[in-house]
Design an enzyme around this catalytic site. Structure first.
Site, PDB file in Angstrom:
ATOM      1  N   GLY A 130       0.811  -1.221   0.000  1.00 16.64           N
ATOM      2  CA  GLY A 130       0.000   0.000   0.000  1.00 16.64           C
ATOM      3  C   GLY A 130       0.837   1.261   0.000  1.00 16.64           C
ATOM      4  N   ALA A 131       0.186   2.383   0.404  1.00 16.18           N
ATOM      5  CA  ALA A 131       0.824   3.719   0.347  1.00 16.18           C
ATOM      6  C   ALA A 131       1.339   3.972  -1.067  1.00 16.18           C
ATOM      7  CB  ALA A 131       1.930   3.844   1.393  1.00 16.18           C
ATOM      8  N   HIS A 137       2.441   5.030  -4.739  1.00 11.08           N
ATOM      9  CA  HIS A 137       3.037   6.178  -5.423  1.00 11.08           C
ATOM     10  C   HIS A 137       3.181   5.783  -6.888  1.00 11.08           C
ATOM     11  CE1 HIS A 137       6.671   3.810  -5.240  1.00 11.08           C
ATOM     12  NE2 HIS A 137       6.642   3.810  -3.918  1.00 11.08           N
ATOM     13  N   HIS A 163       4.375   2.230  -7.844  1.00 13.93           N
ATOM     14  CA  HIS A 163       3.364   1.158  -7.797  1.00 13.93           C
ATOM     15  C   HIS A 163       2.434   1.267  -9.008  1.00 13.93           C
ATOM     16  CE1 HIS A 163       4.055   1.714  -3.315  1.00 13.93           C
ATOM     17  NE2 HIS A 163       4.264   0.429  -3.450  1.00 13.93           N
ATOM     18  N   GLN A 174       8.141  -9.166   7.723  1.00 13.95           N
ATOM     19  CA  GLN A 174       9.348  -8.613   7.113  1.00 13.95           C
ATOM     20  C   GLN A 174       9.882  -7.390   7.859  1.00 13.95           C
ATOM     21  OE1 GLN A 174       7.123  -8.008   3.287  1.00 13.95           O
ATOM     22  NE2 GLN A 174       8.424  -6.221   3.084  1.00 13.95           N
ATOM     23  N   ASP A 179      13.807  -2.174  -5.211  1.00 13.19           N
ATOM     24  CA  ASP A 179      14.207  -3.177  -4.217  1.00 13.19           C
ATOM     25  C   ASP A 179      14.950  -4.288  -4.961  1.00 13.19           C
ATOM     26  OD1 ASP A 179      12.974  -2.069  -1.812  1.00 13.19           O
ATOM     27  OD2 ASP A 179      11.110  -2.370  -2.886  1.00 13.19           O
ATOM     28  N   SER A 219       7.483   4.675  -0.404  1.00 15.13           N
ATOM     29  CA  SER A 219       6.406   5.022   0.537  1.00 15.13           C
ATOM     30  C   SER A 219       6.980   5.698   1.777  1.00 15.13           C
ATOM     31  CB  SER A 219       5.650   3.761   0.957  1.00 15.13           C
ATOM     32  OG  SER A 219       5.220   3.080  -0.192  1.00 15.13           O
ATOM     33  N   ARG A 220       8.273   5.466   2.054  1.00 13.30           N
ATOM     34  CA  ARG A 220       8.868   6.030   3.268  1.00 13.30           C
ATOM     35  C   ARG A 220       9.381   7.461   3.065  1.00 13.30           C
ATOM     36  NH1 ARG A 220      10.536   0.320   3.904  1.00 13.30           N
ATOM     37  NH2 ARG A 220       9.738  -0.447   5.894  1.00 13.30           N
TER      38      ARG A 220
HETATM   39  O1  PAF Z   1       7.958  -4.612  -1.953  1.00 12.22           O
HETATM   40  C1  PAF Z   1       7.022  -4.722  -1.132  1.00 12.22           C
HETATM   41  O2  PAF Z   1       6.150  -3.849  -1.036  1.00 12.22           O
HETATM   42  C2  PAF Z   1       6.949  -5.938  -0.225  1.00 12.22           C
HETATM   43  O3  PAF Z   1       8.214  -6.354   0.161  1.00 12.22           O
HETATM   44  C3  PAF Z   1       6.151  -7.103  -0.846  1.00 12.22           C
HETATM   45  C4  PAF Z   1       6.817  -7.625  -2.104  1.00 12.22           C
HETATM   46  C5  PAF Z   1       4.748  -6.637  -1.168  1.00 12.22           C
HETATM   47  C6  PAF Z   1       6.066  -8.258   0.156  1.00 12.22           C
HETATM   48  O4  PAF Z   1       5.427  -7.858   1.325  1.00 12.22           O
END
Ligand code: PAF
Length: 271
Positions: free
Chosen positions: A24-25, A27, A30, A54, A142, A178-179
């Site tokens: 979520g959050a 931007h 996404h 995580q 990431d 998002s951060r």
């Molecule tokens: O990249 C992310 O937002 C998260 O690490 C994911 C892949 C949704 C897993 O929780």
């Protein structure tokens, strides 16, 4: 767009199904994954699940930005057909099984956040099994997460095609995240230096592939340190296995993680 909470309702009358896992959050990064999936598939599913496994106990799980109704509107406008927003109990009725991807998970983010990638790999595999997508979309911001998911999919023969898309940036180069909302205005003004330094390292290496990677790393880390960053790692890596490389080779990328105040920023660029 349908909002689904129960995995039993994840039945799709049309295929291929594209899947974008998220916390979520939303931007622009996404939304780009969602729009690409919507172009390439007949049905696009987005999961919205802030995955507790995580986050380490000292990390920002409780403060992670959440706004489901805003996210739902943005996803719908991006062409998403199904928003899967399960509860924590739905995803984790118990926590007895965990997926660990050794090697590729261990350096860099894995050193700073030792439990992080087991949480990511476990939830991504569970989401893949619930959604059963034909294709899944991840952002290269990431980079190590992409390597971990790719290795897990190969090792466990998960029947999904992975698509990795380049990082979407603000106009000043800062990688969207998002951060970023947590950055103070002073830190927000300096944060794009991270990308500028990576871009300069990439062009230096392209211009002179024999240059010493070690001295580039030392100079750039010292410079960022003087500018207020606490560099956690800066390295040239092979993105397939996340091993450091000493000299340029095709496909390698510069990666960085640095703290600015209390906020951790990560970024990477191709050479
Ligand atoms: O990249 C992310 O937002 C998260 O690490 C994911 C892949 C949704 C897993 O929780």
């Amino acid at each position: 767009m349908k909002i689904v909470r129960d995995p039993a309702e994840l039945e799709f009358p049309v295929r291929p199904v594209g899947f974008v896992p998220t916390m979520g959050a939303f931007h622009e990064g996404h939304l780009e994954l969602m729009r690409t999936s919507a172009r390439e598939n007949d049905c696009t599913v987005v999961s919205l699940f802030v995955n507790p496994t995580q986050f380490a106990p000292h990390e920002d799980l409780s403060k992670y930005p959440r706004n489901e109704s805003r996210d739902a509107e943005m996803a719908e406008a991006a062409g998403v057909d199904v928003l899967f927003a399960p509860t924590v109990d739905t995803i984790y009725p118990r926590r007895t099984t965990e997926v660990r991807v050794s090697g590729v998970s261990e350096r860099f983010e894995g050193e700073v956040r030792p439990t992080h990638f087991a949480g990511v790999a476990t939830v991504v595999l569970k989401l893949f099994n619930m959604v059963r997508p034909d294709r899944a979309y991840f952002g290269l911001k990431d980079l190590q997460q992409c390597a971990v998911v790719r290795r897990m999919v190969e090792d466990l023969n998960v029947p999904v095609e992975l698509r990795f898309l380049e990082t979407v940036r603000e106009s000043d180069g800062l990688a969207m995240s998002s951060r970023n909302v947590y950055l103070s205005s002073e830190d927000r003004a300096i944060a794009p230096r991270l990308y500028q330094v990576l871009a300069r390292l990439a062009s230096t290496l392209r211009a002179d592939p024999q240059v010493s990677v070690q001295s580039l790393v030392e100079d750039a880390s010292a410079q960022l340190g003087r500018e207020g960053f606490e560099v956690q790692y800066l390295a040239l890596v092979d993105p397939q296995n996340m091993e450091p490389v000493a000299i340029f080779h095709p496909g390698c990328r510069w990666i960085i993680a640095a703290k600015l105040g209390n906020i951790r920023l990560i970024d990477n660029v191709p050479v």
